[in-house]
Design an enzyme around this catalytic site. Structure first.
Site, PDB file in Angstrom:
ATOM      1  CG  ASN A  92       3.822  -2.463  -0.457  1.00 54.23           C
ATOM      2  OD1 ASN A  92       4.759  -3.127  -0.013  1.00 54.23           O
ATOM      3  ND2 ASN A  92       2.744  -3.018  -0.968  1.00 54.23           N
TER       4      ASN A  92
ATOM      5  CB  ALA B 217       8.111   7.045 -12.938  1.00 57.78           C
ATOM      6  CG  HIS B 218       3.127   4.368 -10.733  1.00 50.19           C
ATOM      7  ND1 HIS B 218       2.083   4.095  -9.886  1.00 50.19           N
ATOM      8  CD2 HIS B 218       3.802   3.214 -10.889  1.00 50.19           C
ATOM      9  CE1 HIS B 218       2.133   2.801  -9.560  1.00 50.19           C
ATOM     10  NE2 HIS B 218       3.173   2.246 -10.151  1.00 50.19           N
TER      11      HIS B 218
ATOM     12  CB  CYS C 271      -0.486  -4.464  -6.064  1.00 48.12           C
ATOM     13  SG  CYS C 271       0.641  -3.141  -6.490  1.00 48.12           S
TER      14      CYS C 271
ATOM     15  N   GLY D  42       8.466  -0.647 -11.495  1.00 45.44           N
ATOM     16  CA  GLY D  42       9.080  -1.291 -10.336  1.00 45.44           C
ATOM     17  C   GLY D  42       9.052  -2.807 -10.453  1.00 45.44           C
TER      18      GLY D  42
ATOM     19  CB  THR E 220      12.572   1.576 -29.238  1.00 41.94           C
ATOM     20  OG1 THR E 220      13.170   0.922 -30.348  1.00 41.94           O
ATOM     21  CG2 THR E 220      12.594   3.086 -29.427  1.00 41.94           C
TER      22      THR E 220
ATOM     23  CD  GLN F 231       4.807   2.376  -2.029  1.00 40.59           C
ATOM     24  OE1 GLN F 231       4.639   3.574  -1.817  1.00 40.59           O
ATOM     25  NE2 GLN F 231       3.960   1.683  -2.762  1.00 40.59           N
TER      26      GLN F 231
END
Ligand code: PLP
Length: 383
Positions: A150, A199-200, A323, A71, A236, A178
């Site tokens: 959040n 994703a997390h 965070c 994010g 990659t 969120q």
């Protein structure tokens, strides 16, 4: 050790078992997704499958999904000053995540903060007033407004903001990190030109996210080099992470129906907290919120003490924003809402998810009640 109650889904959600399987499966795909041979094509197929799933979560076209390292990078890419000829002025709501508040590549002089109401909702009248100065052919506004906060879970009026921004000739970025998987999200309904995902927060792996673009929107790459991600993000690809993100996004989309139940658990938790202390504050309780998030404070009970006491009792919650956990700072979100520093230092965030149960809520309330009782007793002794 007894079962712990993990109530910190806004910091990160536990990896879903199906995601784990997909990640492990994709780790065996040893081809480089840019290679034309069979191994390369297999890795490419895993990425494109995930891209379609992530796009579906927000009603976008797969080719408009740019995979990033999370994010934070998606937000930085959105605020890297859009590609093209125009000069831009950046507007950020005061309650954005620090990765947005850093302003990307915008300087302080070309960044303006939009205030929020005491309930933690961006003040759109203030935004509209500030955007009045933008004239056709002049500096264009780029505005960042999160889908949901959040810390408090307060859902922001993104669609209304988008209308104001578009009428002023600007573009809108929405950090939906969120909100994704917790409330339905649709790029067209939001009216957002760019949406950030991670994703997390939805049971996927850490270190992978996406910036999703509306039709025709272009970005200036942050990372230049190879032609990956449509020349918008070189390097990659993280094939295993992306494959896991795809499965997490698919599960998140189908799991939104369960959110009603999670809102019920959240409401029971808040009712229990109010029964423990009638002075308890529940921030943003009067406005639409994410179904899983509760930000609460009992005056005089320090968040740090509560988080440590709850942890010892087997319950994981955060003080303010996760965070910045590890150091106790006043929450910039609560400060922007006009909450006093004393009360803000008492604020803890409880955030639920797919694995949360009534047992977790009862464990929390039992331990929380005990801690508040002890704190009251020691305050009485000290008086
Ligand atoms: N935006 C919001 C609203 C968040 O809550 C977070 C993480 O807490 C991020 C962005 C950053 O996402 P990531 O951890 O994937 O870099």
């Amino acid at each position: 050790m007894n079962q712990r109650s993990y109530l910190d889904y806004n910091a990160t959600a536990p990896l879903r078992p199906e995601v784990r399987e997909a990640v492990i499966g994709a780790l065996a795909l040893h081809g480089n997704p840019s290679s034309v041979h069979a191994e390369g094509r297999a890795a490419r197929a895993a990425i494109e499958d995930a891209r379609a799933k992530v796009a579906a979560l927000v009603g976008a076209r797969p080719e408009n999904v740019i995979f990033t390292s999370g994010g934070t990078e998606a937000n930085a890419l959105a605020l890297a000053a859009p590609a093209g000829e125009a000069s831009w002025h950046c507007y950020l709501s005061a309650i954005e995540h620090p990765s947005v508040l850093s302003g990307g590549r915008f300087y302080r002089e070309t960044t303006t903060i939009i205030p929020v109401t005491p309930d933690g909702i961006a003040d759109l009248a203030s935004l509209a007033k500030k955007l009045e100065k933008h004239k056709p052919g002049g500096w264009r506004p780029i505005v960042s407004l999160m889908a949901a906060n959040n810390e408090t879970g307060a859902i922001q009026p993104v669609a209304e903001a988008a209308k104001i921004v578009h009428d002023a000739g600007g573009i809108l970025h929405c950090d939906a990190v969120q909100a994704a998987g917790r409330v339905p999200l649709d790029m067209a309904e939001l009216g957002a030109d760019m949406v950030s995902l991670s994703a997390h927060k939805m049971g996927g792996p850490k270190g992978v996210g996406a910036l999703v673009l509306a039709e025709g929107v272009t970005v200036e790459p942050l990372i230049k080099g190879g032609g990956q991600e449509g020349r918008r993000r070189a390097g990659t690809e993280n094939v295993a992470g992306i494959a896991g993100f795809g499965v997490a996004a698919e599960l998140a989309a189908s799991g939104i129906a369960n959110m009603q139940e999670i809102a019920g658990l959240r409401d029971a938790l808040e009712e229990g907290v109010r029964a423990i202390s009638k002075n308890a504050a529940v921030f943003s309780a009067g406005v639409p919120r994410l179904p899983n998030t509760s930000c609460i404070a009992v005056p005089g009970a320090k968040a740090e003490t509560l988080v440590i006491g709850l942890d010892l009792a087997g319950i994981s919650v955060s003080a303010g924003a996760a965070c910045s956990s590890g150091k106790v700072e006043t929450s910039h979100v609560l400060a922007a809402m006009g909450v006093s520093p004393e009360l803000a230092h008492s604020a803890i965030r409880v955030s639920l998810g797919i694995g949360s149960s009534n047992t977790d809520i009862q464990s929390f309330l039992g331990a929380f009640g005990e801690l508040i009782k002890r704190l009251k007793q020691s305050a009485k002794k000290a008086a």
